[in-house]
Scaffold this motif. Structure first.
Motif, short mmCIF file in Angstrom:
data_model
loop_
_atom_site.label_atom_id
_atom_site.label_comp_id
_atom_site.label_asym_id
_atom_site.label_seq_id
_atom_site.Cartn_x
_atom_site.Cartn_y
_atom_site.Cartn_z
N THR A 287 1.10 4.71 -15.87
CA THR A 287 2.13 4.26 -16.82
C THR A 287 1.40 3.76 -18.06
O THR A 287 0.21 4.04 -18.24
CB THR A 287 2.98 3.14 -16.20
OG1 THR A 287 2.12 2.07 -15.78
CG2 THR A 287 3.78 3.65 -15.00
N LYS A 288 2.08 2.97 -18.90
CA LYS A 288 1.43 2.40 -20.09
C LYS A 288 0.17 1.64 -19.70
O LYS A 288 -0.86 1.74 -20.34
CB LYS A 288 2.39 1.49 -20.84
CG LYS A 288 3.55 2.20 -21.45
CD LYS A 288 4.52 1.23 -22.08
CE LYS A 288 5.76 1.96 -22.55
NZ LYS A 288 6.78 1.05 -23.04
N THR A 289 0.29 0.85 -18.62
CA THR A 289 -0.87 0.17 -18.05
C THR A 289 -0.98 0.63 -16.61
O THR A 289 -0.18 0.25 -15.76
CB THR A 289 -0.71 -1.37 -18.11
OG1 THR A 289 0.48 -1.73 -17.44
CG2 THR A 289 -0.67 -1.86 -19.54
N PRO A 290 -1.95 1.49 -16.29
CA PRO A 290 -2.08 2.06 -14.94
C PRO A 290 -2.24 0.98 -13.87
O PRO A 290 -2.83 -0.08 -14.11
CB PRO A 290 -3.34 2.91 -15.03
CG PRO A 290 -3.53 3.19 -16.49
CD PRO A 290 -2.98 2.00 -17.20
N VAL A 291 -1.69 1.26 -12.70
CA VAL A 291 -1.75 0.35 -11.56
C VAL A 291 -2.30 1.11 -10.37
O VAL A 291 -1.99 2.28 -10.16
CB VAL A 291 -0.34 -0.20 -11.22
CG1 VAL A 291 -0.39 -1.09 -9.99
CG2 VAL A 291 0.23 -0.96 -12.40
N GLU A 292 -3.14 0.42 -9.59
CA GLU A 292 -3.73 1.02 -8.39
C GLU A 292 -3.24 0.23 -7.17
O GLU A 292 -3.34 -0.99 -7.14
CB GLU A 292 -5.25 0.97 -8.48
CG GLU A 292 -5.95 1.63 -7.33
CD GLU A 292 -7.45 1.63 -7.51
OE1 GLU A 292 -7.95 2.40 -8.36
OE2 GLU A 292 -8.11 0.85 -6.82
N ILE A 293 -2.72 0.95 -6.18
CA ILE A 293 -2.25 0.34 -4.94
C ILE A 293 -3.16 0.82 -3.82
O ILE A 293 -3.24 2.02 -3.55
CB ILE A 293 -0.79 0.76 -4.63
CG1 ILE A 293 0.13 0.35 -5.78
CG2 ILE A 293 -0.32 0.16 -3.32
CD1 ILE A 293 1.54 0.91 -5.67
N ALA A 294 -3.86 -0.12 -3.19
CA ALA A 294 -4.73 0.21 -2.06
C ALA A 294 -4.16 -0.45 -0.81
O ALA A 294 -3.61 -1.54 -0.87
CB ALA A 294 -6.15 -0.30 -2.33
N ALA A 295 -4.29 0.23 0.33
CA ALA A 295 -3.72 -0.30 1.57
C ALA A 295 -4.58 0.11 2.76
O ALA A 295 -5.46 0.97 2.65
CB ALA A 295 -2.30 0.22 1.77
N GLN A 296 -4.33 -0.53 3.88
CA GLN A 296 -5.01 -0.20 5.12
C GLN A 296 -4.43 1.09 5.71
O GLN A 296 -5.16 1.92 6.22
CB GLN A 296 -4.85 -1.36 6.12
CG GLN A 296 -5.84 -1.37 7.24
CD GLN A 296 -7.25 -1.62 6.74
OE1 GLN A 296 -7.48 -2.28 5.74
NE2 GLN A 296 -8.22 -1.08 7.42
N LYS A 297 -3.10 1.22 5.61
CA LYS A 297 -2.40 2.36 6.19
C LYS A 297 -1.14 2.63 5.38
O LYS A 297 -0.56 1.72 4.81
CB LYS A 297 -2.04 2.04 7.65
CG LYS A 297 -1.34 3.13 8.40
CD LYS A 297 -1.01 2.68 9.81
CE LYS A 297 -0.20 3.74 10.52
NZ LYS A 297 0.23 3.31 11.85
#
Length: 178
Positions: free
Chosen positions: A84-94
């Motif tokens: 998006t305008k400001t990229p976001v990263e979502i990290a998870a275990q599963k």
């Protein structure tokens, strides 16, 4: 001639009764068992899946391992990058990605953006709406020193808004402590 006609009539009568007799004899027997071959689960190493619109990648989902089961994909240690305008990263275990609904559920989630960091035990990403929602507890730390805790967190990646609707607690750290 009568005898021949009589014999033909008896043969036709017996032939007509044979299907009825066959159905009556096999009516009480159980149907034969059908054996369906089970297919193996498909496992993909270094899985990458992205959604594009107008030749732009809207979001990209990566995982070191993915298992395809029916209409969903189970991912180990996935990372979802939302552009998006400001990229976001979502990290998870599963995570589990549901292809037809274009949504994913995450466990033990950490979100990183340009101006914030967030944690929650579980959450859901909606690819169509470009939102992340968690009805469990969440902690969000902003780069300006604000720390917000609460439940029912909604992050809209299109607008950049963060909404926490239950049990909200905010801590503001002075500039010299950061």
């Amino acid at each position: 001639m009568r005898e021949k006609l009589f014999r033909i009539a008896i043969i036709i009568g017996i032939a007509g009764l044979l299907p009825l007799l066959f159905v009556m004899l096999h009516k009480n027997t159980p149907p034969p068992k059908v054996h369906i071959k089970k297919t193996k689960q498909q496992v993909i190493k270094n899985f990458i899946f992205s959604q594009e619109e107008d030749n732009q990648t809207e979001w990209c989902l990566k995982a070191p391992e993915a298992k395809f089961i029916d209409n969903h994909i189970i991912l180990k240690k996935p990372v979802l990058k939302v552009n998006t305008k400001t990229p976001v990263e979502i990290a998870a275990q599963k995570a589990t990605y549901f292809r037809q609904e274009n949504r994913a559920t995450f466990k033990n989630v950490k979100l990183k953006g340009k101006d914030f960091y967030a944690e929650t035990p579980s959450g859901k990403f909606n690819g169509r709406l470009k939102t992340f929602y968690s009805n469990s507890s969440c902690l969000i730390k902003f780069s300006n020193g604000y720390t917000i805790k609460g439940r029912n967190c909604l992050i809209n990646f299109k607008t950049g808004k963060v909404i926490i609707s239950k049990g909200v607690k905010t801590v503001i750290n002075p500039a010299e402590e950061r």
